[in-house]
Design a protein around this motif. Structure first.
Motif, PDB file in Angstrom:
ATOM      1  N   ALA B  56       0.962  -1.137  -0.040  1.00 35.27           N
ATOM      2  CA  ALA B  56      -0.099   0.036  -0.039  1.00 35.27           C
ATOM      3  C   ALA B  56       0.877   1.275  -0.031  1.00 35.27           C
ATOM      4  CB  ALA B  56      -0.790   0.218   1.418  1.00 35.27           C
ATOM      5  N   VAL B  57       0.505   2.191  -0.620  1.00 37.02           N
ATOM      6  CA  VAL B  57       1.180   3.565  -0.641  1.00 37.02           C
ATOM      7  C   VAL B  57       0.390   4.562   0.067  1.00 37.02           C
ATOM      8  CG1 VAL B  57       2.149   5.217  -1.985  1.00 37.02           C
ATOM      9  CG2 VAL B  57       1.600   3.039  -3.178  1.00 37.02           C
ATOM     10  N   ALA B  58       0.975   4.774   1.297  1.00 34.85           N
ATOM     11  CA  ALA B  58       0.143   5.383   2.215  1.00 34.85           C
ATOM     12  C   ALA B  58       0.060   7.119   1.813  1.00 34.85           C
ATOM     13  CB  ALA B  58       0.760   5.427   3.664  1.00 34.85           C
ATOM     14  N   ASP B  59       0.994   7.521   1.349  1.00 34.89           N
ATOM     15  CA  ASP B  59       1.294   8.786   1.052  1.00 34.89           C
ATOM     16  C   ASP B  59       1.329   8.966  -0.374  1.00 34.89           C
ATOM     17  OD1 ASP B  59       4.581   9.246   1.921  1.00 34.89           O
ATOM     18  OD2 ASP B  59       3.408   7.483   1.167  1.00 34.89           O
ATOM     19  N   PRO B  60       0.757  10.179  -0.947  1.00 30.90           N
ATOM     20  CA  PRO B  60       0.639  10.218  -2.503  1.00 30.90           C
ATOM     21  C   PRO B  60       2.297  10.233  -3.120  1.00 30.90           C
ATOM     22  CG  PRO B  60       0.023  12.277  -1.250  1.00 30.90           C
ATOM     23  CD  PRO B  60       0.154  11.121  -0.462  1.00 30.90           C
ATOM     24  N   PRO B  61       2.354   9.577  -4.032  1.00 28.94           N
ATOM     25  CA  PRO B  61       3.638   9.687  -4.717  1.00 28.94           C
ATOM     26  C   PRO B  61       4.122  10.892  -5.007  1.00 28.94           C
ATOM     27  CG  PRO B  61       2.259   7.997  -5.754  1.00 28.94           C
ATOM     28  CD  PRO B  61       1.347   8.949  -4.818  1.00 28.94           C
ATOM     29  N   ALA B  62       3.238  11.964  -5.446  1.00 30.82           N
ATOM     30  CA  ALA B  62       3.589  13.280  -5.864  1.00 30.82           C
ATOM     31  C   ALA B  62       4.510  13.819  -4.600  1.00 30.82           C
ATOM     32  CB  ALA B  62       2.427  14.052  -6.133  1.00 30.82           C
ATOM     33  N   GLN B  63       4.118  13.445  -3.412  1.00 29.99           N
ATOM     34  CA  GLN B  63       4.666  14.005  -2.119  1.00 29.99           C
ATOM     35  C   GLN B  63       6.392  13.532  -1.877  1.00 29.99           C
ATOM     36  OE1 GLN B  63       3.109  13.471   1.817  1.00 29.99           O
ATOM     37  NE2 GLN B  63       3.517  15.651   1.998  1.00 29.99           N
ATOM     38  N   THR B 206     -12.231   2.070 -12.454  1.00 29.64           N
ATOM     39  CA  THR B 206     -13.102   0.975 -13.278  1.00 29.64           C
ATOM     40  C   THR B 206     -13.577   1.511 -14.481  1.00 29.64           C
ATOM     41  OG1 THR B 206     -14.775   1.363 -11.275  1.00 29.64           O
ATOM     42  CG2 THR B 206     -14.438  -0.710 -11.879  1.00 29.64           C
ATOM     43  N   LYS B 207     -13.619   2.894 -14.609  1.00 28.27           N
ATOM     44  CA  LYS B 207     -13.991   3.304 -15.860  1.00 28.27           C
ATOM     45  C   LYS B 207     -12.863   3.554 -16.881  1.00 28.27           C
ATOM     46  CE  LYS B 207     -17.305   7.030 -17.033  1.00 28.27           C
ATOM     47  NZ  LYS B 207     -17.779   8.186 -16.435  1.00 28.27           N
ATOM     48  N   HIS B 208     -11.889   3.998 -16.093  1.00 25.88           N
ATOM     49  CA  HIS B 208     -10.619   4.386 -17.184  1.00 25.88           C
ATOM     50  C   HIS B 208      -9.484   3.129 -16.877  1.00 25.88           C
ATOM     51  CE1 HIS B 208     -12.808   8.117 -17.750  1.00 25.88           C
ATOM     52  NE2 HIS B 208     -12.889   8.384 -16.690  1.00 25.88           N
ATOM     53  N   GLY B 209      -9.861   2.404 -15.953  1.00 25.17           N
ATOM     54  CA  GLY B 209      -8.522   1.707 -15.741  1.00 25.17           C
ATOM     55  C   GLY B 209      -7.748   1.992 -14.801  1.00 25.17           C
ATOM     56  N   THR B 210      -7.477   3.368 -14.704  1.00 26.24           N
ATOM     57  CA  THR B 210      -6.548   3.777 -13.678  1.00 26.24           C
ATOM     58  C   THR B 210      -6.954   5.324 -13.435  1.00 26.24           C
ATOM     59  OG1 THR B 210      -4.250   4.786 -13.393  1.00 26.24           O
ATOM     60  CG2 THR B 210      -4.886   4.451 -15.582  1.00 26.24           C
ATOM     61  N   ALA B 211      -6.939   5.819 -12.183  1.00 31.16           N
ATOM     62  CA  ALA B 211      -7.333   7.096 -11.744  1.00 31.16           C
ATOM     63  C   ALA B 211      -6.373   8.013 -12.446  1.00 31.16           C
ATOM     64  CB  ALA B 211      -6.971   7.155 -10.108  1.00 31.16           C
ATOM     65  N   ARG B 212      -7.291   9.175 -12.693  1.00 33.19           N
ATOM     66  CA  ARG B 212      -6.475  10.348 -13.500  1.00 33.19           C
ATOM     67  C   ARG B 212      -6.446  11.525 -12.844  1.00 33.19           C
ATOM     68  NH1 ARG B 212      -9.671   9.939 -19.402  1.00 33.19           N
ATOM     69  NH2 ARG B 212      -8.896   7.660 -19.989  1.00 33.19           N
ATOM     70  N   GLY B 213      -5.742  12.444 -13.272  1.00 37.93           N
ATOM     71  CA  GLY B 213      -5.831  13.947 -12.592  1.00 37.93           C
ATOM     72  C   GLY B 213      -5.571  13.868 -11.205  1.00 37.93           C
ATOM     73  N   TRP B 214      -6.525  14.761 -10.927  1.00 39.17           N
ATOM     74  CA  TRP B 214      -6.269  15.024  -9.013  1.00 39.17           C
ATOM     75  C   TRP B 214      -6.479  13.475  -8.375  1.00 39.17           C
ATOM     76  CZ3 TRP B 214      -9.491  14.447  -4.750  1.00 39.17           C
ATOM     77  CH2 TRP B 214      -8.945  15.180  -3.705  1.00 39.17           C
ATOM     78  N   LEU B 215      -7.205  12.756  -8.666  1.00 40.98           N
ATOM     79  CA  LEU B 215      -7.645  11.523  -8.069  1.00 40.98           C
ATOM     80  C   LEU B 215      -6.349  10.627  -8.253  1.00 40.98           C
ATOM     81  CD1 LEU B 215     -11.251  10.313  -9.365  1.00 40.98           C
ATOM     82  CD2 LEU B 215     -10.569  11.274  -7.135  1.00 40.98           C
ATOM     83  N   ALA B 216      -5.454  10.708  -9.349  1.00 40.68           N
ATOM     84  CA  ALA B 216      -4.359   9.852  -8.986  1.00 40.68           C
ATOM     85  C   ALA B 216      -3.459  10.448  -8.100  1.00 40.68           C
ATOM     86  CB  ALA B 216      -3.709   9.913 -10.515  1.00 40.68           C
ATOM     87  N   SER B 217      -3.483  11.425  -7.560  1.00 39.75           N
ATOM     88  CA  SER B 217      -2.644  12.071  -6.699  1.00 39.75           C
ATOM     89  C   SER B 217      -3.032  11.741  -5.179  1.00 39.75           C
ATOM     90  CB  SER B 217      -2.415  13.668  -6.760  1.00 39.75           C
ATOM     91  OG  SER B 217      -3.628  14.310  -6.259  1.00 39.75           O
ATOM     92  N   ILE B 218      -4.248  11.254  -4.952  1.00 42.01           N
ATOM     93  CA  ILE B 218      -4.520  10.900  -3.653  1.00 42.01           C
ATOM     94  C   ILE B 218      -4.024   9.549  -3.329  1.00 42.01           C
ATOM     95  CG2 ILE B 218      -6.413  12.622  -3.878  1.00 42.01           C
ATOM     96  CD1 ILE B 218      -8.389  10.528  -3.899  1.00 42.01           C
ATOM     97  N   PRO B 219      -4.284   9.046  -1.985  1.00 41.50           N
ATOM     98  CA  PRO B 219      -3.780   7.796  -1.691  1.00 41.50           C
ATOM     99  C   PRO B 219      -4.451   6.633  -2.454  1.00 41.50           C
ATOM    100  CG  PRO B 219      -4.042   8.982   0.275  1.00 41.50           C
ATOM    101  CD  PRO B 219      -4.509   9.870  -0.825  1.00 41.50           C
ATOM    102  N   SER B 220      -3.844   5.579  -2.536  1.00 43.67           N
ATOM    103  CA  SER B 220      -4.567   4.368  -3.174  1.00 43.67           C
ATOM    104  C   SER B 220      -5.610   4.020  -2.600  1.00 43.67           C
ATOM    105  CB  SER B 220      -3.508   3.132  -2.925  1.00 43.67           C
ATOM    106  OG  SER B 220      -3.266   2.736  -1.609  1.00 43.67           O
ATOM    107  N   LEU B 221      -6.714   3.268  -3.122  1.00 40.38           N
ATOM    108  CA  LEU B 221      -7.881   2.866  -2.445  1.00 40.38           C
ATOM    109  C   LEU B 221      -7.965   2.177  -1.311  1.00 40.38           C
ATOM    110  CD1 LEU B 221      -9.757   1.419  -5.591  1.00 40.38           C
ATOM    111  CD2 LEU B 221     -10.095   3.587  -4.473  1.00 40.38           C
TER     112      LEU B 221
END
Lengths: 535, 333
Positions: B56-63, B206-221
């Protein structure tokens, strides 16, 4: 809580196999005590509680129920059949919580048995290859194996509070902590049963009664004295404590200035209380939030209002009304509604119906209204009726309403219904020699609620116990740690690994702290050896 | 200062802190705009390998990569956090002066306006307290917008001038019961925000296969799910205390019954049962992720309905309605 795997086999049972009654009963019991059923019942309980907040409830506000019934004549019989006016005492609501309770018991019993053994069990011995666990550390210590292991047992067991396995093989330490988590869980579930017992005790043996007492009067604690009385199913009138209460004085202070003017700030009632008819009277004082307690029965001040002294003299000049009449407040400014019944009036019975205004005011737009809740300019405005009050028909009648079947309005000279508008101290003559109406004076009344709820302490104790158990089951984290040592030349290599049995714990941090204690080098350097990050 | 002056000061402080919350949001926007491109491009990949590998990635990779050529974004983030602290302090000032504005001085949570004002502050305080520990930098933009909107609704629709405390509310249990309820509400709200973001991100994945934009920068599900659980695990005992211990004790003193199925009590019970179901389902049935998040949001809905709905729709029928004079209602029926 129990591991998921333990439960799966119990949940996944198919439809009942073609078996005898014993097997069928066993199957039903297993279904009922399964986790899935408990969960469904829990959500069902939440859902079933909803209607009781939407439909007025008999036990909460009987007057609103009565009003609702008159407003919805066609729905009422259906609602009554469904028990919607008393949801929390209805069979279907009871069915859900009884099933839930059985499910609870069926769940706790076997788990207590399991826990009884598990709580005293030794920690499981270390897996052969600790490096395979996702969270592990490998480091080197200067001590020889024997010294290190002895120290490790002490640190893990004493300083970190783990239970250490007694019969570990050479070069191994196995330890576990967090045994109290399941205990907390069991305590929580048991405590819910305790709360239910306390709640049921109060509901079955307790009572709640309301009584309106005009200042200067009193009441004694017997069923006939109450205006409304709501006993528990197993309540017996003989269990009422024989006390009497005299309401000597009632003070209410209204805010006169600034914002919030007109709202009441302080209510105080001075009471004289006798715990039995022969006992000496003691003076006491009750307020909102400060009830009186007489031998376990509590007397609460929950309301107040006005009781104007409206005197009706009949055609023969006799006074035919009691000294004061209770008017029920209808709004925050204490416009109040009431009824005067002069049953002994001759030649005709006389009834009055109308309103009391503590601070009478009038505009063309609004008609009469009360400008302030305190009695600054008290006045009454009532309509008068003559005829048969219907008191002899035998049907029970509310003292707060007039049965107009046998009555006709008294009319003035113009033929309009006669309105009796009186300031305090004034008198109005009724036409045709029927008599007169005088507004003599004013008293206040208090509404007291008297209740006894045995088992309150049990319910409270149960809830507190449940909270303690809950915190245990949520915040105690079962954790296992293992150590293995091996010699490589003249070096002692230690592998330290851990496993969390609940999610959300900081296992990595715990292992780091443990390593710092065990490995002097790590403590000084502040770095660990081989470390794989995972949470 | 007079009580009236304190009231004016409180109102001004509310406006000021709302403005600063808006600045917080703008700073986060600036941080997002100035974020380094290469990190943004790498983010989705990092998240997907992270979850696929079971780590699990606890913190966003961007950080994690913030140090590498994202000085401006980093600066904006620091500004945003500092401003959040400033806003929280002004917010607290609004609360304190609101209490001082009453004569006699009292706690600032005796009506819906004050309750909301305090509850939003509790949300911000919980956020700041756990900011480091839970690595909540990613939550800040959502939180600032949420708090801003709630404060606006509070001022526009719920505002009431300061009035003295009614007799029925003059009890130490006003402090204990309501403060516990506010704390639980704040913490449940934090948990609910995490659960809602879980559902949004889950849907987007589920829709795009992977989270995009801002959603990608928040922690994993996975991390969102665990964070939501932690908030709920904290809130639930507090709620238990507020609704099932402190509340009944006060009700016993004030109304002569510790549990009377008053609409507010019914809904507090419903909320408790739903959240109990949430914890129970997680612990025994292994519910996680989407199903758990939905139950959590149902729980939050019942909680908010209890606060807003009961006071407005069931006003006359509830002893907890702070619209009508209690003592009158119980007589007049």
């Amino acid at each position: 809580m129990t591991d998921v795997t333990e439960r799966v086999d119990r949940q996944a049972e198919p439809l009942p196999p073609d078996l005898g009654p014993v097997a069928l009963a066993r199957w039903a019991w297993r279904q009922l005590t399964s986790m899935r059923t408990a969960l469904i019942l829990l959500f069902l309980l939440a859902l079933a509680a909803v209607p009781g907040s939407v439909v007025p409830q008999e036990g909460v506000d009987p007057q609103r129920v009565a009003r609702w019934k008159t407003d919805h004549a066609s729905l009422t019989p259906i609602y009554e059949k469904l028990g919607l006016f008393d949801v929390y005492a209805s069979p279907w609501f009871a069915a859900i919580y009884v099933l839930l309770t059985i499910s609870l018991v069926g769940c706790i019993l076997p788990r207590t048995k399991v826990y009884w053994r598990a709580a005293r069990a030794q920690p499981p011995s270390a897996p052969r290859r600790l490096e395979r666990l996702p969270e592990h550390r490998v480091f080197e210590v200067p001590d020889d194996e024997g010294t290190f292991l002895e120290r490790a047992r002490r640190v893990v067991g004493k300083d970190f509070g783990y239970r250490v396995r007694g019969d570990d093989a050479a070069g191994v330490v196995s330890a576990e902590r967090g045994y109290m988590r399941e205990a907390g869980n069991l305590i929580f579930h048991l405590a819910i049963l305790v709360v239910l017992v306390g709640f049921a005790w109060g509901a079955l043996l307790g009572f709640k009664g309301g009584v309106i007492v005009v200042t200067g009067d009193g009441f004694s604690n017997s069923v006939s004295q109450y205006d409304d009385f709501d006993p528990g199913a197993l309540f017996s009138a003989g269990s009422l404590k024989p006390f009497t209460v005299d309401v000597k004085k009632f003070d209410v202070r209204f805010i006169t200035k600034g914002r919030g003017a007109g709202s009441a700030q302080k209510f105080v009632a001075d009471l004289g209380v006798r715990s039995s008819p022969t006992a000496a009277e003691t003076d006491t004082r009750i307020r909102v939030n400060k009830p009186l307690n007489v031998d376990g029965t509590k007397v609460f001040l929950i309301g107040h209002g006005y009781a104007p002294h409206i005197t009706v003299r009949d055609g023969e000049g006799n006074v035919v009304t009691p000294k004061s009449t209770v008017f029920l407040p209808e709004s925050a400014d204490f416009r109040s509604f009431g009824v005067v019944k002069a049953a002994d009036a001759l030649p005709e019975q006389i009834g009055l119906e109308g309103e009391f205004y503590p601070t009478y005011a009038f505009t063309q737009a609004t008609g009469p209204f009360s400008a302030y809740p305190d009695a600054k300019n008290p006045a009454i405005s009532m309509l008068a009726y003559e005829g048969d009050l219907g008191l002899d028909s035998g049907d029970p009648q509310s003292v707060y309403s007039l049965d107009k079947k046998g009555l006709k309005p008294i009319r003035d000279a113009d033929g309009k219904p006669l309105r009796i508008d009186l300031p305090m101290g004034a008198t109005k003559q009724l036409p045709d020699g029927l008599g007169s109406v005088t507004f003599d004076g004013l008293s206040r009344f208090v509404r007291l609620q008297v209740s006894s709820t045995p088992g309150t302490g049990v319910a409270l104790g149960g809830t507190i116990l449940a909270l303690i158990g809950l915190c245990g089951s949520l915040f105690i984290r079962p954790r296992r740690v293992w150590l293995r040592t091996r010699r490589e030349g003249d070096r002692t290599i230690v592998t330290l690994a851990g496993l969390d049995r609940s999610s959300g714990g900081d296992l990595a941090g715990a292992l780091d702290r443990l390593q710092r204690e065990l490995d002097p080098a790590a403590a000084t350097a502040g770095t660990s050896g081989e470390r794989e990050e995972s949470t | 200062m007079s009580h009236d002056q304190f009231e004016v000061l409180s109102n001004q402080a509310v406006a000021a802190c709302a403005f600063v919350y808006f600045l917080v949001f703008l700073s986060h926007l600036a941080a997002w705009v100035t974020r380094p491109r290469e990190v943004a491009a790498a983010t989705p990949a990092a998240v997907s390998t992270g979850t696929a590998g079971g780590v699990a990635v606890a913190d966003p990779p961007a950080q994690d990569t913030v140090g590498g050529g994202s000085d401006r974004a980093d600066l904006w983030k620091r500004i945003a956090v500092s401003l959040t602290v400033v806003a929280a302090v002004i917010h607290l000032l609004a609360l304190v002066t609101r209490g001082l504005a009453a004569d006699p001085v009292r706690v600032p949570w005796s009506n819906m306006y004050e309750f909301t004002l305090t509850a939003t502050w509790v949300v911000v305080a919980l956020f700041l307290v756990t900011y480091k520990r839970f690595k909540l930098a990613w939550l800040a933009p959502v939180l600032s917008v949420f708090v801003l909107v709630v404060l606006m609704v509070d001022v526009l629709f719920l505002y009431e001038p300061v009035v003295p405390l009614r007799d029925a509310l003059q009890s130490p249990w006003l402090v204990i019961h309501v403060l516990a309820a506010i704390t639980a509400t704040g913490a449940f709200t934090m948990g609910g925000i995490c659960s809602a973001l879980y559902l949004v991100k889950d849907r987007s994945q589920t829709k795009h296969g992977t989270a995009r934009g801002w959603l990608a920068s928040i922690p994993s599900l996975d991390a969102l799910d665990r964070l939501a659980y932690r908030w709920h695990a904290f809130s639930f005992p507090v709620w238990t205390f507020a609704a099932l211990i402190a509340g009944p004790i006060w009700a016993e003193y004030a109304w002569g019954r510790y549990w009377g199925w008053d609409p507010k009590e019914v809904w507090a019970f419903i909320t408790w049962v739903v959240y109990a179901g949430y914890l129970h389902a997680r612990a025994t049935a292994g519910w996680k992720g989407r199903r758990a998040a939905i139950v959590a949001l149902v729980g939050l809905a019942t909680l908010w309905f209890n606060f807003v709905g009961i006071n407005f729709f069931f006003g006359a029928g509830s002893q907890h309605s702070y619209a009508a004079e209690l003592i009158v209602r119980s007589v007049g029926g």
